[in-house]
Write a protein that holds these residues in place. Structure first.
Motif, PDB file in Angstrom:
ATOM      1  N   THR A 121      -2.749   2.794  -3.887  1.00 24.80           N
ATOM      2  CA  THR A 121      -1.919   3.121  -5.075  1.00 24.80           C
ATOM      3  C   THR A 121      -2.189   4.084  -6.006  1.00 24.80           C
ATOM      4  N   TRP A 128      -2.647  10.235  -0.260  1.00 23.48           N
ATOM      5  CA  TRP A 128      -2.304   8.913  -0.206  1.00 23.48           C
ATOM      6  C   TRP A 128      -3.026   8.345   1.266  1.00 23.48           C
ATOM      7  N   PHE A 168       3.549   3.395  -8.350  1.00 24.44           N
ATOM      8  CA  PHE A 168       2.563   4.075  -9.141  1.00 24.44           C
ATOM      9  C   PHE A 168       2.694   5.564  -9.344  1.00 24.44           C
ATOM     10  N   MET A 226       4.368   0.745  -2.909  1.00 28.49           N
ATOM     11  CA  MET A 226       3.880   0.601  -4.311  1.00 28.49           C
ATOM     12  C   MET A 226       3.069   1.748  -4.756  1.00 28.49           C
ATOM     13  N   ALA A 227       2.883   2.615  -3.733  1.00 31.75           N
ATOM     14  CA  ALA A 227       2.218   4.005  -4.095  1.00 31.75           C
ATOM     15  C   ALA A 227       3.380   4.835  -4.915  1.00 31.75           C
ATOM     16  N   ASP A 264       0.645  -1.286   0.071  1.00 30.76           N
ATOM     17  CA  ASP A 264       0.070  -0.176  -0.047  1.00 30.76           C
ATOM     18  C   ASP A 264       0.870   1.331   0.013  1.00 30.76           C
TER      19      ASP A 264
END
Length: 447
Positions: free
Chosen positions: A242, A231, A88, A84-85, A81
């Motif tokens: 993400t 986020w 992305f 990987m944000a 979470d």
């Protein structure tokens, strides 16, 4: 175009030692190599006598904040979470650049990779659905839709001049469109219950970032602070966090504040000022004019770039060499050969994922290309059907995004393990098959 015949400044001995490693880390195949190593380490660790430590590590709770503002999640979710944000976010920067000035910037350029990517998403999802539409694994239809560009380009890099440059551009553009499709699939189909107020807060902050862009705010700190709050808001909203990374990337300025003519004029004047200040035995440490000219050149060089360029260039190594390997280490560990007694039947999940990636991807991509070639009347860039079959097979390397969607699709560990094992097996087969097909092609005449 690269600037040639540049006089290089003196290299220190440590620079000479490190130069081969620097070249290694700049090569296109490096990201894929590190991912492979991380995945292999995870597999070995998860099937060794230390397997318990592997699984307990990623289940360890980690808390950030205090009281009601605290976020407490297992380490695995911080990776999936949180880190990987950032992955992305870089994907979003790449998407924005491609639509502005890249291979998706004109309709003529974009048509072929867009249609190929759509075919490469629809057919694998359809194949998976055939085997699982009424089964326990029905929710995993998005798993075989994605392409891992790091692995795919890494294999193309190993093939060198045997692969036309146009094919590399095509596969990159297909992967970018794939990423757009994956983001939409995650946002629309792998989202839990929606908390409206949090979603509205995230939307409002994105508007603030967009206004800041238009107002000329270019400092990364402004977008980093807003991005962090976005986020958290998206995470609390129920939409996968993400997605916040991609949306924030679209707000990053992509304009320069110093055009080419102004940069050339200012740089020339500053170089003359620097040159005129040089005296025998002088040092930039004691010569204020030289130091001032250098600082001014640094400022105009920064203004001649776009924040989007600087962020993409600065964050790509972090993503390629740290975030994605950590993700692979955390997600590729599958206990192979364990007892499945009492578990749900996962055979159709395995078949659907494997066939979707290994067969569905190339079939979808190649059929879409053949259709457009028949309409347009010729193969693009001197390429042939075999080139696109090889590219289609490389498109079946799902890995990163497929593992990510599998983690969203399945909470049951047996189902998730079946999906992961099939992703790893099918991606390996697709990579080897794609390499062999492209390796068998004759060398271009001008190579």
């Amino acid at each position: 175009m690269a600037i040639r015949n540049v006089i290089t400044c003196g290299l220190e001995p440590i620079d000479q030692v490190l130069m081969p490693f620097q070249h290694f880390f700049k090569s296109k195949s490096t990201g894929g190599i590190i991912l492979i190593i991380s995945a292999v380490v995870a597999l070995i660790w998860a099937n060794s006598t230390w397997a318990a430590s592997y699984f307990s590590l990623w289940e360890t709770k980690f808390t950030v904040g205090y009281g009601e503002l605290a976020l407490s999640k297992p380490l695995l979710l911080w990776v999936n979470d949180g880190l990987m944000a950032m992955f992305f976010f870089v994907v979003g920067l790449e998407i924005k650049r491609e639509f502005m000035v890249g291979e998706l910037s004109t309709r003529r350029q974009a048509v072929l990779p867009i249609f190929a990517a759509i075919g490469g998403m629809v057919v694998p999802a359809g194949i998976y659905a055939i085997f699982n539409i009424n089964g326990v694994g029905a929710h995993g239809w998005g798993i075989p839709m994605a392409t891992d560009i790091a692995f795919a380009l890494g294999i193309l890099a190993l093939l060198g001049d045997r692969v036309p440059y146009q094919l590399k551009i095509f596969l990159t553009a297909v992967a970018i469109v794939d990423d757009i499709g994956a983001v939409l699939v995650i946002a629309l189909f792998y989202t839990s219950e929606i908390a409206g107020m949090m979603l509205l807060l995230a939307a409002a902050l994105l508007v603030v970032a967009y206004i800041g862009n238009k107002a000329g705010i270019r400092t990364p700190v402004f977008y980093a602070i807003i991005g962090l709050i976005v986020w958290v808001a998206v995470l609390k909203s129920g939409v996968h966090s993400t997605v916040a990374g991609v949306l924030m990337a679209f707000t990053i300025p992509a304009r320069t504040t110093c055009d080419a003519e102004a940069f050339t004029t200012n740089a020339s004047n500053l170089l003359k000022e620097y040159e005129s200040a040089i005296t025998p035995g002088s040092s930039v440490l004691t010569n204020s004019t030289m130091h001032s000219a250098l600082l001014s050149m640094q400022r105009i060089a920064t203004r001649a770039q776009t924040p989007l360029q600087r962020l993409e260039h600065g964050m790509a190594p972090l993503v390629d060499y740290l975030i994605m390997p950590i993700f692979a280490l955390a997600n590729a560990g599958v206990a192979l050969g364990g007892s499945m007694a009492g578990a749900v039947d996962t055979s159709m999940i395995s078949v659907g994922v494997a066939l979707g990636l290994f067969l569905g991807k190339p079939i979808g991509i190649v059929l879409a290309v053949i259709l457009l070639v028949r309409i347009s009347g010729g193969w693009p860039g001197g390429m042939t059907l075999r080139h696109f079959i090889g590219a289609g097979l490389l498109g079946g390397i799902g890995f990163t995004m497929s593992l990510f969607i599998a983690a969203l699709a399945f909470e049951d560990q047996a189902m998730l393990n079946a999906a992961k094992a099939s992703i790893l097996a099918a991606s390996t087969l697709a990579g080897v098959a794609g390499y062999l097909v492209l390796k068998s092609l004759p060398l271009p005449e001008d190579s």
